[in-house]
Design a protein around this motif. Structure first.
Motif, PDB file in Angstrom:
ATOM      1  N   VAL A  32     -43.551 102.160  41.536  1.00 49.10           N
ATOM      2  CA  VAL A  32     -42.118 102.043  41.834  1.00 49.10           C
ATOM      3  C   VAL A  32     -41.318 102.312  40.557  1.00 49.10           C
ATOM      4  N   PRO A  33     -40.349 103.234  40.592  1.00 50.14           N
ATOM      5  CA  PRO A  33     -39.508 103.455  39.416  1.00 50.14           C
ATOM      6  C   PRO A  33     -38.636 102.224  39.142  1.00 50.14           C
ATOM      7  N   ILE A  34     -38.571 101.819  37.870  1.00 47.96           N
ATOM      8  CA  ILE A  34     -37.809 100.632  37.476  1.00 47.96           C
ATOM      9  C   ILE A  34     -36.692 101.042  36.524  1.00 47.96           C
ATOM     10  N   TYR A  35     -35.480 100.618  36.849  1.00 48.66           N
ATOM     11  CA  TYR A  35     -34.332 100.800  35.958  1.00 48.66           C
ATOM     12  C   TYR A  35     -34.076  99.455  35.290  1.00 48.66           C
ATOM     13  N   ASP A  36     -34.282  99.379  33.978  1.00 43.80           N
ATOM     14  CA  ASP A  36     -34.059  98.145  33.217  1.00 43.80           C
ATOM     15  C   ASP A  36     -32.628  98.172  32.689  1.00 43.80           C
ATOM     16  N   ALA A  37     -31.738  97.435  33.351  1.00 42.66           N
ATOM     17  CA  ALA A  37     -30.318  97.499  33.024  1.00 42.66           C
ATOM     18  C   ALA A  37     -30.026  97.046  31.595  1.00 42.66           C
ATOM     19  N   ASP A  38     -30.750  96.032  31.108  1.00 42.13           N
ATOM     20  CA  ASP A  38     -30.489  95.538  29.749  1.00 42.13           C
ATOM     21  C   ASP A  38     -30.835  96.594  28.703  1.00 42.13           C
ATOM     22  N   THR A  39     -31.991  97.229  28.864  1.00 42.30           N
ATOM     23  CA  THR A  39     -32.408  98.288  27.932  1.00 42.30           C
ATOM     24  C   THR A  39     -31.477  99.482  28.015  1.00 42.30           C
ATOM     25  N   ARG A  40     -31.119  99.870  29.241  1.00 44.68           N
ATOM     26  CA  ARG A  40     -30.230 101.007  29.406  1.00 44.68           C
ATOM     27  C   ARG A  40     -28.829 100.722  28.876  1.00 44.68           C
ATOM     28  N   ALA A  41     -28.374  99.464  28.996  1.00 49.45           N
ATOM     29  CA  ALA A  41     -27.053  99.102  28.465  1.00 49.45           C
ATOM     30  C   ALA A  41     -27.023  99.349  26.957  1.00 49.45           C
ATOM     31  N   LYS A  42     -28.097  98.987  26.264  1.00 51.49           N
ATOM     32  CA  LYS A  42     -28.172  99.222  24.815  1.00 51.49           C
ATOM     33  C   LYS A  42     -28.120 100.724  24.523  1.00 51.49           C
ATOM     34  N   TRP A  43     -28.831 101.500  25.323  1.00 54.94           N
ATOM     35  CA  TRP A  43     -28.852 102.953  25.133  1.00 54.94           C
ATOM     36  C   TRP A  43     -27.453 103.524  25.355  1.00 54.94           C
ATOM     37  N   VAL A  44     -26.808 103.112  26.443  1.00 56.57           N
ATOM     38  CA  VAL A  44     -25.471 103.615  26.772  1.00 56.57           C
ATOM     39  C   VAL A  44     -24.469 103.245  25.676  1.00 56.57           C
ATOM     40  N   MET A  45     -24.577 102.036  25.134  1.00 59.92           N
ATOM     41  CA  MET A  45     -23.662 101.600  24.074  1.00 59.92           C
ATOM     42  C   MET A  45     -23.826 102.440  22.810  1.00 59.92           C
ATOM     43  N   HIS A  46     -25.024 102.996  22.618  1.00 60.90           N
ATOM     44  CA  HIS A  46     -25.273 103.860  21.459  1.00 60.90           C
ATOM     45  C   HIS A  46     -24.858 105.304  21.707  1.00 60.90           C
ATOM     46  N   HIS A  47     -25.027 105.779  22.938  1.00 59.78           N
ATOM     47  CA  HIS A  47     -24.931 107.215  23.192  1.00 59.78           C
ATOM     48  C   HIS A  47     -23.724 107.678  24.001  1.00 59.78           C
ATOM     49  N   ASN A  48     -23.047 106.782  24.689  1.00 63.23           N
ATOM     50  CA  ASN A  48     -21.908 107.188  25.503  1.00 63.23           C
ATOM     51  C   ASN A  48     -20.650 107.182  24.634  1.00 63.23           C
ATOM     52  N   THR A  49     -20.122 108.369  24.350  1.00 64.55           N
ATOM     53  CA  THR A  49     -19.004 108.472  23.403  1.00 64.55           C
ATOM     54  C   THR A  49     -17.746 107.777  23.906  1.00 64.55           C
ATOM     55  N   ALA A  50     -17.496 107.849  25.207  1.00 65.31           N
ATOM     56  CA  ALA A  50     -16.307 107.176  25.764  1.00 65.31           C
ATOM     57  C   ALA A  50     -16.418 105.664  25.580  1.00 65.31           C
ATOM     58  N   LEU A  51     -17.586 105.114  25.858  1.00 66.30           N
ATOM     59  CA  LEU A  51     -17.782 103.670  25.705  1.00 66.30           C
ATOM     60  C   LEU A  51     -17.694 103.267  24.235  1.00 66.30           C
ATOM     61  N   ARG A  52     -18.262 104.081  23.360  1.00 64.19           N
ATOM     62  CA  ARG A  52     -18.184 103.772  21.918  1.00 64.19           C
ATOM     63  C   ARG A  52     -16.725 103.620  21.486  1.00 64.19           C
ATOM     64  N   GLN A  53     -15.884 104.540  21.949  1.00 62.07           N
ATOM     65  CA  GLN A  53     -14.469 104.485  21.588  1.00 62.07           C
ATOM     66  C   GLN A  53     -13.806 103.238  22.172  1.00 62.07           C
ATOM     67  N   GLU A  54     -14.141 102.918  23.407  1.00 63.94           N
ATOM     68  CA  GLU A  54     -13.579 101.727  24.053  1.00 63.94           C
ATOM     69  C   GLU A  54     -13.974 100.459  23.289  1.00 63.94           C
ATOM     70  N   LEU A  55     -15.226 100.388  22.848  1.00 65.34           N
ATOM     71  CA  LEU A  55     -15.706  99.204  22.114  1.00 65.34           C
ATOM     72  C   LEU A  55     -15.035  99.105  20.745  1.00 65.34           C
ATOM     73  N   GLU A  56     -14.875 100.230  20.066  1.00 65.21           N
ATOM     74  CA  GLU A  56     -14.194 100.204  18.762  1.00 65.21           C
ATOM     75  C   GLU A  56     -12.726  99.816  18.921  1.00 65.21           C
ATOM     76  N   ASP A  57     -12.098 100.294  19.969  1.00 66.06           N
ATOM     77  CA  ASP A  57     -10.698  99.940  20.227  1.00 66.06           C
ATOM     78  C   ASP A  57     -10.565  98.441  20.493  1.00 66.06           C
ATOM     79  N   ALA A  58     -11.539  97.889  21.206  1.00 66.14           N
ATOM     80  CA  ALA A  58     -11.463  96.479  21.597  1.00 66.14           C
ATOM     81  C   ALA A  58     -11.898  95.524  20.490  1.00 66.14           C
ATOM     82  N   PHE A  59     -12.928  95.907  19.725  1.00 70.73           N
ATOM     83  CA  PHE A  59     -13.528  94.959  18.786  1.00 70.73           C
ATOM     84  C   PHE A  59     -13.483  95.410  17.322  1.00 70.73           C
ATOM     85  N   GLY A  60     -12.890  96.562  17.082  1.00 67.92           N
ATOM     86  CA  GLY A  60     -12.726  97.010  15.705  1.00 67.92           C
ATOM     87  C   GLY A  60     -13.745  98.055  15.295  1.00 67.92           C
TER      88      GLY A  60
END
Length: 198
Positions: A26-54
């Motif tokens: 069965v294919p497994i999507y690990d949301a916690d691991t993927r969240a870390k990946w997305v926070m590193h690689h998604n440019t839109a999210l990176r900008q949103e996080l920098e805007d919110a937290f510095g």
């Protein structure tokens, strides 16, 4: 294709249960691991996080400064809520893209500790809650996470949705309580999901 969520509080053993499903193909999507990946690689999210937290949210080398971010949100429920509100939609999109790549499977699993808190249960057809009694969870976590104290663990558990509420909302429960064997429970659900008509 059936989309199944799997959740449970810290220390219940949801990752072990997920691995059993994985062994069954069965294919497994690990949301916690993927969240870390997305926070590193998604440019839109990176900008949103920098805007919110510095700008210190990411190091000069471009890596997420997890310690800095944790310090900004720890003991600040409104900041944690903001962080989750930024991250979860991007993880949801990532899951949808991932799921589309497994459309040939009878069912897939999404493992997420905050399945109900993040509203990601809305992306799945049914949810499995993994259950273990509090005393057993604390014992497991003290052995696994040697840097944490019992007070630390209880504080984390207190911030999560109660196990009773998770079990009430879930369609299936797997008991990882050292009283019942896990494998027969997993096999029974695997057979059920494999035959399901969506």
């Amino acid at each position: 294709m059936l989309k199944i969520g799997i959740t449970g509080g810290i220390g219940v053993g949801k990752t072990i249960v997920s691995r059993m499903f994985q062994v069954l193909g069965v294919p497994i999507y690990d949301a916690d691991t993927r969240a870390k990946w997305v926070m590193h690689h998604n440019t839109a999210l990176r900008q949103e996080l920098e805007d919110a937290f510095g700008p210190a949210t990411y190091t000069d080398a471009g890596a997420l400064d997890r310690a800095y971010l944790a310090g900004r949100v720890f003991n600040h429920p409104e900041r944690l809520e903001l962080l989750n509100s930024l991250v979860h939609p991007h993880v949801g999109n990532d899951f949808n893209e991932w799921a589309a790549g497994h459309a040939d499977k009878p069912y897939i699993l999404k493992e997420a500790a905050l399945m109900f808190e993040s509203e990601s249960w809305r992306q799945v057809d049914e949810v499995i809650a993994v259950y273990a009694p509090l005393e057993l969870r604390i014992k497991r976590l003290l052995k696994r996470d040697t840097h944490r104290t019992e007070a630390d663990i209880k504080a984390i558990i207190a911030r999560q949705l109660s196990e009773e509420e998770k079990m009430r909302r879930a369609q299936h429960i797997i008991y990882n309580d050292d009283q019942q064997l896990i494998i027969p429970q997993v096999l029974a659900l695997h057979e059920q999901f494999s035959k399901a008509e969506v």
